[in-house]
Design an enzyme around this catalytic site. Structure first.
Site, short mmCIF file in Angstrom:
data_model
loop_
_atom_site.label_atom_id
_atom_site.label_comp_id
_atom_site.label_asym_id
_atom_site.label_seq_id
_atom_site.Cartn_x
_atom_site.Cartn_y
_atom_site.Cartn_z
N ASP A 27 63.69 8.59 32.56
CA ASP A 27 65.15 8.77 32.56
C ASP A 27 65.79 7.43 32.94
O ASP A 27 65.12 6.54 33.48
CB ASP A 27 65.56 9.85 33.57
CG ASP A 27 67.07 10.08 33.59
OD1 ASP A 27 67.69 10.11 32.50
OD2 ASP A 27 67.66 10.18 34.68
N TYR A 59 73.12 4.70 31.80
CA TYR A 59 73.08 4.40 30.36
C TYR A 59 74.38 4.82 29.67
O TYR A 59 74.74 4.27 28.64
CB TYR A 59 71.94 5.16 29.69
CG TYR A 59 70.56 4.57 29.87
CD1 TYR A 59 70.32 3.47 30.69
CD2 TYR A 59 69.48 5.13 29.19
CE1 TYR A 59 69.03 2.97 30.83
CE2 TYR A 59 68.20 4.62 29.32
CZ TYR A 59 67.97 3.54 30.14
OH TYR A 59 66.70 3.04 30.27
N CYS A 90 66.36 12.40 29.30
CA CYS A 90 67.70 11.83 29.37
C CYS A 90 68.43 12.20 28.08
O CYS A 90 67.99 11.85 26.99
CB CYS A 90 67.58 10.31 29.50
SG CYS A 90 69.15 9.43 29.49
N ASN A 91 69.52 12.95 28.22
CA ASN A 91 70.29 13.35 27.04
C ASN A 91 70.86 12.14 26.32
O ASN A 91 70.92 12.10 25.09
CB ASN A 91 71.45 14.24 27.47
CG ASN A 91 71.00 15.59 27.97
OD1 ASN A 91 70.99 16.56 27.24
ND2 ASN A 91 70.62 15.65 29.24
N THR A 92 71.28 11.15 27.10
CA THR A 92 71.93 9.98 26.52
C THR A 92 70.93 9.18 25.69
O THR A 92 71.23 8.78 24.56
CB THR A 92 72.51 9.12 27.66
OG1 THR A 92 73.32 9.96 28.49
CG2 THR A 92 73.35 7.98 27.14
N CYS A 200 73.51 16.61 31.05
CA CYS A 200 72.94 15.37 31.55
C CYS A 200 71.94 15.79 32.61
O CYS A 200 72.25 16.66 33.44
CB CYS A 200 74.06 14.50 32.15
SG CYS A 200 73.45 13.09 33.10
N THR A 201 70.76 15.19 32.59
CA THR A 201 69.72 15.66 33.52
C THR A 201 70.03 15.31 34.97
O THR A 201 69.37 15.81 35.87
CB THR A 201 68.34 15.10 33.11
OG1 THR A 201 68.43 13.68 32.99
CG2 THR A 201 67.88 15.70 31.80
#
Ligand code: DGL
Length: 294
Positions: A27, A59, A90-92, A200-201
């Site tokens: 992440d 990020y 990580c979603n981003t 978002c984690t």
């Protein structure tokens, strides 16, 4: 929600990876620990390596090329450490670079995406909020998710400016943070939302604080358990799931590109592990010495 496209570009059945090899989890910072916690619960026999790219978090305020550059460099680093699979927790990073990383890495990959599908399935008022980074919300992948699964549910998308930074300094409940969260959540409540997607984690760490603010008016959608199950499926498909251990499985190993103090602190609180955090240098094109922060 686990990211849905094919899990790897390596052909199933042809891998020589040792099932005793570790799974890499990565992440931008500490948020992926919420995924690691679920993975440990679901797959207690797997050895885990966790990398927090804390030197470059968040990020969500970086450009697309930077995020892809770091995701690829860390994925390659984890492959060099012997990882048999990679969870981009990580979603981003998933939104921005999963396709590229999938193309370049030879190990199976699991990415994460905001839980639009479960939210649309369970919202009764047909209004749901999404908290995620600006990068995730503006990505083509997220727009495609909405088109595919939102159906008649209206999603109120709120960038969580400042929230990743709060977790990175281990603030999950200060007065300032509560005010910030309240500012994001109140308009959702006012619009009749009954469901909140934690996209978002980092955000599952605010669970208790969000509960304090909204009570039971919003059902929280956190997809870490679904991600752990997807990892289990992927390891099984590739025949690399660890055999059951007779002794206790080794503790995860933690690495940070930052000084690791907060990672260690959160690991102790969240996982009740007194872990050493190793500081690592993971160079990449965009963080070459001339562009490193002082
Ligand atoms: N945990 C990351 C995510 O799920 C945070 C991204 C960031 O560093 O802004 O999106």
């Amino acid at each position: 929600m686990p990211e849905q496209s094919s899990s790897t570009n390596a052909s199933i059945g042809s891998l020589s990876a040792d099932s005793r090899a570790p799974v890499g989890i990565f992440d931008s910072g500490l948020g992926g620990l919420s995924v690691l916690r679920a993975v440990r619960a679901q797959l207690p026999d797997e050895a885990l390596l966790y990398v927090a790219d804390s030197l470059y978090a968040p990020y969500g305020e970086r450009d697309d090329d930077f995020i892809a550059d770091r995701t690829l460099a860390i994925g390659e680093w984890l492959v060099k450490q012997g990882a048999k699979a990679l969870v981009v927790a990580c979603n981003t990073a998933t939104a921005q670079s999963i396709a590229l990383v999938r193309e370049k890495l030879s190990i199976p990959l699991v990415g994460v995406e905001p839980g639009i599908k479960p939210a649309a399935l369970q919202s009764k008022t047909r209004v749901a909020g999404v908290l995620a980074t600006q990068v995730t919300l503006r990505s083509a992948r997220f727009q495609a998710l909405l088109e595919r699964y939102a159906a008649d549910c209206r999603f109120l998308c709120q960038p969580g400016h400042g929230l990743v930074q709060a977790v990175e300094r281990c603030d999950v409940g200060s007065a300032g943070l509560r005010a910030l969260l309240r500012g994001y959540l109140q308009p959702m409540l006012d619009a009749g939302a009954d469901t909140l997607v934690l996209g978002c984690t980092h955000y599952p760490f605010f669970d208790a604080t969000i509960r304090d603010i909204v009570g039971d008016r919003l059902a929280l959608i956190d997809t870490s358990v679904a991600i752990a199950r997807q990892l289990e499926r992927v390891l099984e498909q590739h025949g690399v799931r660890a055999a059951p251990q007779t002794a206790d499985a080794a503790l995860p190993r933690f690495y940070s590109t930052g000084d690791g103090t907060h990672l260690r602190q959160l690991v102790a609180t969240l996982l009740e592990i007194d872990a050493q955090v190793e500081r690592v240098l993971i160079p990449s094109r965009r963080t070459a010495p001339s562009s490193q922060p002082a």
